[in-house]
Design an enzyme around this catalytic site. Sequence first.
Site, PDB file in Angstrom:
ATOM      1  N   HIS A 185       0.847  -1.196   0.000  1.00 10.86           N
ATOM      2  CA  HIS A 185       0.000   0.000   0.000  1.00 10.86           C
ATOM      3  C   HIS A 185       0.878   1.240   0.000  1.00 10.86           C
ATOM      4  O   HIS A 185       1.256   1.752   1.046  1.00 10.86           O
ATOM      5  CB  HIS A 185      -0.928  -0.005   1.217  1.00 10.86           C
ATOM      6  CG  HIS A 185      -1.970  -1.070   1.143  1.00 10.86           C
ATOM      7  ND1 HIS A 185      -3.046  -0.987   0.292  1.00 10.86           N
ATOM      8  CD2 HIS A 185      -2.078  -2.252   1.794  1.00 10.86           C
ATOM      9  CE1 HIS A 185      -3.787  -2.071   0.422  1.00 10.86           C
ATOM     10  NE2 HIS A 185      -3.225  -2.862   1.328  1.00 10.86           N
TER      11      HIS A 185
ATOM     12  N   LEU B 103     -16.415   9.433  -1.743  1.00  8.64           N
ATOM     13  CA  LEU B 103     -15.172   9.502  -2.522  1.00  8.64           C
ATOM     14  C   LEU B 103     -15.485   8.965  -3.916  1.00  8.64           C
ATOM     15  O   LEU B 103     -15.902   7.815  -4.064  1.00  8.64           O
ATOM     16  CB  LEU B 103     -14.096   8.635  -1.849  1.00  8.64           C
ATOM     17  CG  LEU B 103     -12.853   8.307  -2.678  1.00  8.64           C
ATOM     18  CD1 LEU B 103     -12.090   9.564  -3.056  1.00  8.64           C
ATOM     19  CD2 LEU B 103     -11.931   7.355  -1.918  1.00  8.64           C
TER      20      LEU B 103
ATOM     21  N   ALA C  61      -6.961   9.268  -5.832  1.00  7.99           N
ATOM     22  CA  ALA C  61      -7.690   9.045  -4.564  1.00  7.99           C
ATOM     23  C   ALA C  61      -6.845   9.511  -3.366  1.00  7.99           C
ATOM     24  O   ALA C  61      -7.370  10.219  -2.493  1.00  7.99           O
ATOM     25  CB  ALA C  61      -8.102   7.573  -4.438  1.00  7.99           C
TER      26      ALA C  61
ATOM     27  N   LEU D  20     -24.090   6.103   5.395  1.00  8.70           N
ATOM     28  CA  LEU D  20     -24.962   6.121   4.218  1.00  8.70           C
ATOM     29  C   LEU D  20     -24.209   5.722   2.956  1.00  8.70           C
ATOM     30  O   LEU D  20     -23.044   6.021   2.815  1.00  8.70           O
ATOM     31  CB  LEU D  20     -25.522   7.535   4.041  1.00  8.70           C
ATOM     32  CG  LEU D  20     -26.236   8.096   5.272  1.00  8.70           C
ATOM     33  CD1 LEU D  20     -26.641   9.534   5.036  1.00  8.70           C
ATOM     34  CD2 LEU D  20     -27.450   7.254   5.623  1.00  8.70           C
TER      35      LEU D  20
HETATM   36  C1  LIG Z   1     -12.528   4.656  -5.016  1.00 12.48           C
HETATM   37  C2  LIG Z   1     -11.826   5.339  -6.161  1.00 12.48           C
HETATM   38  C3  LIG Z   1     -11.849   6.830  -5.935  1.00 12.48           C
HETATM   39  C4  LIG Z   1     -10.386   4.840  -6.202  1.00 12.48           C
HETATM   40  O1  LIG Z   1      -9.773   5.341  -7.343  1.00 12.48           O
HETATM   41  P1  LIG Z   1      -8.603   4.544  -8.123  1.00 12.48           P
HETATM   42  O2  LIG Z   1      -8.366   5.275  -9.381  1.00 12.48           O
HETATM   43  O3  LIG Z   1      -8.977   3.120  -8.178  1.00 12.48           O
HETATM   44  O4  LIG Z   1      -7.358   4.641  -7.158  1.00 12.48           O
HETATM   45  P2  LIG Z   1      -6.098   5.610  -7.255  1.00 12.48           P
HETATM   46  O5  LIG Z   1      -5.135   5.158  -8.294  1.00 12.48           O
HETATM   47  O6  LIG Z   1      -6.560   7.020  -7.414  1.00 12.48           O
HETATM   48  O7  LIG Z   1      -5.479   5.442  -5.791  1.00 12.48           O
HETATM   49  C5  LIG Z   1      -5.128   4.203  -5.294  1.00 12.48           C
HETATM   50  C6  LIG Z   1      -4.999   4.283  -3.807  1.00 12.48           C
HETATM   51  O8  LIG Z   1      -6.258   4.653  -3.237  1.00 12.48           O
HETATM   52  C7  LIG Z   1      -6.670   3.671  -2.299  1.00 12.48           C
HETATM   53  N1  LIG Z   1      -8.123   3.510  -2.362  1.00 12.48           N
HETATM   54  C8  LIG Z   1      -8.856   3.035  -3.371  1.00 12.48           C
HETATM   55  N2  LIG Z   1     -10.157   3.020  -3.042  1.00 12.48           N
HETATM   56  C9  LIG Z   1     -10.233   3.488  -1.785  1.00 12.48           C
HETATM   57  C10 LIG Z   1     -11.304   3.695  -0.902  1.00 12.48           C
HETATM   58  N3  LIG Z   1     -12.571   3.409  -1.216  1.00 12.48           N
HETATM   59  N4  LIG Z   1     -11.039   4.216   0.322  1.00 12.48           N
HETATM   60  C11 LIG Z   1      -9.783   4.508   0.677  1.00 12.48           C
HETATM   61  N5  LIG Z   1      -8.714   4.309  -0.124  1.00 12.48           N
HETATM   62  C12 LIG Z   1      -8.948   3.810  -1.353  1.00 12.48           C
HETATM   63  C13 LIG Z   1      -5.984   2.413  -2.755  1.00 12.48           C
HETATM   64  O9  LIG Z   1      -5.885   1.474  -1.714  1.00 12.48           O
HETATM   65  C14 LIG Z   1      -4.655   2.948  -3.214  1.00 12.48           C
HETATM   66  O10 LIG Z   1      -3.784   3.193  -2.130  1.00 12.48           O
HETATM   67  P3  LIG Z   1      -2.644   2.090  -1.730  1.00 12.48           P
HETATM   68  O11 LIG Z   1      -1.686   2.054  -2.865  1.00 12.48           O
HETATM   69  O12 LIG Z   1      -2.055   2.591  -0.473  1.00 12.48           O
HETATM   70  O13 LIG Z   1      -3.364   0.789  -1.554  1.00 12.48           O
HETATM   71  C15 LIG Z   1     -12.487   5.018  -7.532  1.00 12.48           C
HETATM   72  O14 LIG Z   1     -12.308   3.663  -7.821  1.00 12.48           O
HETATM   73  C16 LIG Z   1     -13.969   5.318  -7.583  1.00 12.48           C
HETATM   74  O15 LIG Z   1     -14.379   6.459  -7.722  1.00 12.48           O
HETATM   75  N6  LIG Z   1     -14.783   4.245  -7.462  1.00 12.48           N
HETATM   76  C17 LIG Z   1     -16.233   4.358  -7.477  1.00 12.48           C
HETATM   77  C18 LIG Z   1     -16.731   4.948  -6.203  1.00 12.48           C
HETATM   78  C19 LIG Z   1     -16.209   4.224  -4.977  1.00 12.48           C
HETATM   79  O16 LIG Z   1     -16.086   3.015  -4.950  1.00 12.48           O
HETATM   80  N7  LIG Z   1     -15.940   5.024  -3.939  1.00 12.48           N
HETATM   81  C20 LIG Z   1     -15.456   4.523  -2.697  1.00 12.48           C
HETATM   82  C21 LIG Z   1     -16.592   4.327  -1.802  1.00 12.48           C
HETATM   83  S1  LIG Z   1     -16.013   3.639  -0.315  1.00 12.48           S
END
Ligand SMILES: CC(C)(COP(=O)(O)OP(=O)(O)OC[C@H]1O[C@@H](n2cnc3c(N)ncnc32)[C@H](O)[C@@H]1OP(=O)(O)O)[C@@H](O)C(=O)NCCC(=O)NCCS
Length: 503
Positions: free
Chosen positions: A66, A199, A211, A503
């Site tokens: 991570h 998020l 993220a 929520l």
């Molecule tokens: C969640 C979301 C923002 C992650 O974006 P992404 O493009 O996959 O991830 P990024 O490349 O920007 O960043 C990766 C990092 O964010 C972390 N991350 C991904 N999703 C996360 C979440 N829901 N909460 C906290 N951290 C999260 C990952 O663990 C990673 O960190 P690490 O290397 O320490 O493990 C994106 O997938 C999204 O918008 N998904 C749909 C909505 C969603 O699922 N929102 C979360 C609700 S809990």
Amino acid sequence: MADNNPADTIPEMQQDAQDSSNAPAASFDTEKLRQLIQQLEAQSLSRDPGLSKLQREEAEERTAVHEFWSTQPVPKSSEVVVADGPLHPPLAPELIPKVPHPLPSGMEWCLVDIDSPNEMNEFHDLLLNNYVEDADSMFRFNYSLEFLRWALLPPGFNKDWHVGVRESATGKLIAFISGIPVDIMVRDKTIRMAEINFLCLHKDMRSQRMAPLLIKEVTRRVHLVGIFQAVYTAGRLLPKPVSTCRYFHRSLNPKKLMDTGFSQKLDGTQLAKLVSSLRLPILTSIPGLRAMRKGDVSQVRKLLNRHLKTRYDVLPVFRTDAEIAHWFLPREGVITTYVVDDAEAPGKLSDFISFYSLASSVLKPAGVARSKGAVRKPHGVRPQTTHATVNAAYLFYYGTKTDYGVSLTEEEKLACGGHKKEKALVKEKENALIGARLTDLTRDALILAKEAGFDVFNCLDMMDNAMFTRELKFGPGDGYLRFYFYNYSSRSVPAEKIGFVML
Ligand SMILES: CC(C)(COP(=O)(O)OP(=O)(O)OC[C@H]1O[C@@H](n2cnc3c(N)ncnc32)[C@H](O)[C@@H]1OP(=O)(O)O)[C@@H](O)C(=O)NCCC(=O)NCCS
């Protein structure tokens, strides 16, 4: 800021490198070998078809790296937490940056004004097209505008915590994260926290480490007002959940759930049997059950706070009537709360139960309405359906007085023969009363939800929900929700001791 604060733990890799630099070569090799074996074991475990989804995720997490979370004040996945407490003390104001973290060029920070209809429409559309999907990308949460206003504007909200990112060239909203203030009790300590939610990154912006920037920016804004802890939930496994809860679903409209692919395909006879076994009474059963009104607010607050404090280990504290009025007074299409007038004490309430309304969009088959860059898991046969949404009710909070004043008869006390056994018997009696009452209350909530046009009633196996899910024919789903704290290490909490609904 948290990512370079003094209490941050040294990432595992660095720690290993430091330890091994002084160690003899043989022990370095042994350590590397041990890690390799662990990785191989985890890889083969994660492919084992005999494992549940949960076990597979946990096996994968054992070797996950991570890059971001290893720099944050959260326990490592491998850590066994033995005591509760913050991971770093409050930061001195001069250590908290006064300006936002820089974004990659072509993007800029913004605030989303929840009171502005235009900005709310943009935010709503971002979520509608990009927010949480199920594992097979068949459904996506479809939060209504009214719901989002309810979720983001509680008493004490901070408009600076409604953080967005826009594309500089077009002004398009491409990312969002939010926080609201909440007092959370973890066992015997009450802590002011930020509840982080929504998020969301546009699908075109995924896998670019955006993220972490959003999380760090909302953290900075929360730090600026002197709050250093946060609570958040996610379906996915991150370091390190304080609790893992499973979704349970109670079908109210089996045919629609089947047609949309929410539940398993059945032939005509099987479906008829299912419909008949899931049939609910037409009328509710609890005398005095009625919709909550303004005059009920302070009684609901007392009932709820007492129920939460006596039953659970992680719970919100509702300090004011204004908070209860905000979260519980019925709002059409958002939140439904029913109270029970106490037959034996006129003017008093004996119970309440609430549920919120959150639809899911039924997604079109791959290629029909996908935005660029979306990653879709391959899926077998997609049902052809004309339904655009599945209307789901989610159980929110409840409270009951049914266990007040439980006592033992002289004979029961004698039979117990000691204080410890007496206490256990009182607990057993309270549980039986609560279980029976919650079963009746939830059955009535199911009847009301069906009447209101909901297709399914969802809950987690948190709170006292396991007391009624089986009898009321809820089935376990394949989704989990994990609860996390930021900068608060907590011993793990079993699902049934989580009393905090997000929520
Ligand atoms: C969640 C979301 C923002 C992650 O974006 P992404 O493009 O996959 O991830 P990024 O490349 O920007 O960043 C990766 C990092 O964010 C972390 N991350 C991904 N999703 C996360 C979440 N829901 N909460 C906290 N951290 C999260 C990952 O663990 C990673 O960190 P690490 O290397 O320490 O493990 C994106 O997938 C999204 O918008 N998904 C749909 C909505 C969603 O699922 N929102 C979360 C609700 S809990």
